[in-house]
Design an enzyme around this catalytic site. Structure first.
Site, short mmCIF file in Angstrom:
data_model
loop_
_atom_site.label_atom_id
_atom_site.label_comp_id
_atom_site.label_asym_id
_atom_site.label_seq_id
_atom_site.Cartn_x
_atom_site.Cartn_y
_atom_site.Cartn_z
N ARG A 117 39.88 -71.42 -51.06
CA ARG A 117 38.95 -70.50 -50.22
C ARG A 117 39.40 -70.96 -48.61
O ARG A 117 39.38 -69.92 -47.79
CB ARG A 117 37.58 -71.45 -50.10
CG ARG A 117 36.36 -70.97 -49.28
CD ARG A 117 35.89 -69.29 -49.47
NE ARG A 117 35.84 -69.13 -51.03
CZ ARG A 117 35.22 -68.18 -51.48
NH1 ARG A 117 35.18 -66.88 -50.82
NH2 ARG A 117 35.17 -68.04 -52.90
N SER A 176 33.73 -78.48 -53.67
CA SER A 176 33.28 -77.85 -54.94
C SER A 176 33.84 -76.69 -55.13
O SER A 176 34.75 -76.19 -54.79
CB SER A 176 31.62 -78.11 -55.03
OG SER A 176 31.38 -77.89 -56.29
N HIS A 191 32.77 -73.34 -54.43
CA HIS A 191 33.13 -72.20 -53.62
C HIS A 191 34.60 -72.63 -52.94
O HIS A 191 35.35 -71.72 -52.40
CB HIS A 191 32.18 -71.92 -52.38
CG HIS A 191 32.12 -70.62 -51.79
ND1 HIS A 191 32.36 -70.80 -50.54
CD2 HIS A 191 31.78 -69.35 -52.26
CE1 HIS A 191 32.60 -69.29 -50.15
NE2 HIS A 191 32.19 -68.62 -51.10
N CYS A 192 34.77 -73.76 -52.38
CA CYS A 192 35.89 -74.47 -51.85
C CYS A 192 37.21 -74.05 -52.62
O CYS A 192 38.40 -73.77 -52.03
CB CYS A 192 35.79 -75.86 -51.67
SG CYS A 192 34.61 -76.38 -50.63
N ILE A 193 37.18 -73.87 -53.86
CA ILE A 193 38.58 -73.98 -54.77
C ILE A 193 38.65 -72.58 -55.46
O ILE A 193 39.36 -72.29 -56.03
CB ILE A 193 38.36 -74.76 -55.97
CG1 ILE A 193 37.25 -74.68 -56.96
CG2 ILE A 193 38.15 -76.30 -55.28
CD1 ILE A 193 37.54 -75.27 -58.08
#
Length: 379
Positions: free
Chosen positions: A130, A369, A371-373
């Site tokens: 992200r 989590s 959304h970050c990845i």
């Protein structure tokens, strides 16, 4: 024992520096209270770039397989379990492309995920696409990969190949690149598809990024995204090494609709932050002039690591995809209520709760989590 002591010293110094930066940031913005929220001072028009809302149809979702044990306290099994379950859940209704760095990563990903996703060899530092990957936007009838400078979240995690993985994803997707020379992470900006951007002062105005004023930041967001209005939130969750990314605290879920969290209980360490965010957003309008409808769901409450450090656990770090929403959960008492609340928000999608404690990590590992990845590529 020596390494543990050094790590605890590092954490203490980091907390002190973070507190100093938050205070300096509030003073530089003329603020004397936490989580003051405000909109941009004027309407902005005139670029050809549109970042689609996350709920728009998607061509593919990009993510990455954990490969460097040094970035995960020597334990790759825990984050890999979370990534595998995320991929399997998304792959039921989405094309998922998983970057793999090296033969071991490719072999373990294939053994764990099987044929659920396309495995794509690539070099990357860690899995936080992200922030290090491109932000896909529409320019006329074509898709463009927007690329920004990276500096390891303000110099905290400067990893080889994080600066170039975005170009690799753009190449693999066959997308032209539009490049900007300022530092920006994708998790620091939230888009509604109509020209409204949510962001935190703690991230975008931080001296460890570009040392912007609000006016300079808004001009840059207009240049990069065609932003017509920026809605500012002061700060994010405690313990967040990203310096308060917006995608962990407030998310657009439809035109004029924002979801954020309510404290789990009286002991929630982020209670004052969460209440201030919801109160401020409820008094804002978007770029189309709509007063925001603010929907609150229960947060996970206090989630700590083995050393008692507060971790930035959040149900806001969900990924919206074709037909599904995948929500990080942590085995807390509010988990079922949070998922039920999000099912009411997304009646046209299936909402899945997937365990994310391995990605949240502990110490210097993890911290994010789903959304970050991930990074969605629009249709």
């Amino acid at each position: 024992m020596l390494l543990e002591c050094l790590w605890r010293l590092h954490k203490a110094l980091a907390r002190g520096l973070d507190a100093f930066c938050r205070l300096a940031l509030r003073r530089s913005c003329g603020q004397d209270r936490r989580n003051e929220i405000g909109g941009s001072k004027s309407s902005m028009t005139g670029t050809d770039i549109v970042v689609p809302a996350e709920w728009a149809p998607q061509k593919a979702i990009w993510t990455a397989w954990p490969w460097d044990a040094n970035e995960w306290n020597g334990d790759l099994d825990a984050p890999r379990r979370d990534v595998a379950e995320l991929v399997r859940t998304l792959a039921q209704t989405n094309t998922v492309r998983v970057l793999v760095n090296g033969p071991e990563a490719e072999a373990t990903a294939r053994a764990t995920i099987g044929d659920a996703a396309e495995l794509v060899p690539a070099k990357y530092g860690d899995i936080w696409l992200r922030d290090t990957g491109p932000i896909f936007a529409r320019t006329g009838d074509s898709t463009t990969a927007l690329r920004f400078a990276v500096n390891g979240w303000g110099g905290k995690h400067d990893l080889a190949d994080d600066a170039t993985v975005g170009d690799r994803i753009a190449e693999l997707s066959g997308t032209d690149v539009r490049r900007f020379d300022f530092v920006l992470e994708g998790g620091a900006v939230e888009h509604d598809g109509d020209g409204t951007v949510l962001a935190t002062r703690q991230t975008l105005l931080n001296p460890n990024r570009n040392d912007w004023t609000e006016d300079a930041a808004e001009a840059a967001l207009h240049q990069a995204f065609g932003a017509k209005k920026v809605i500012w939130v002061d700060e994010g969750l405690l313990g967040d090494h990203t310096d308060g990314h917006i995608d962990n605290i407030a998310r657009f879920v439809g035109p004029g609709r924002v979801v954020c969290q309510a404290p789990a209980d009286a002991s929630d360490p982020n209670a004052h932050i969460l209440d201030a965010i919801a109160d401020g957003l409820s008094r804002q309008t978007d770029a189309a002039g709509r007063t925001l409808e603010v929907i609150r769901i229960p947060g996970p409450g206090s989630v700590t690591d083995a050393a008692g450090e507060v971790l930035p656990a959040s149900h806001m770090n969900f990924i919206i995809a074709n037909e599904v929403v995948v929500v990080p959960v942590y085995g807390t008492a509010t988990e079922a209520a949070a998922l039920d609340a999000l099912r009411a928000v997304f009646p046209d999608r299936t909402v899945h709760g997937v365990r994310s404690s391995g990605l949240l990590g502990s110490g210097g590992a993890g911290g994010g989590s789903f959304h970050c990845i991930t990074q969605q590529e629009p249709l």
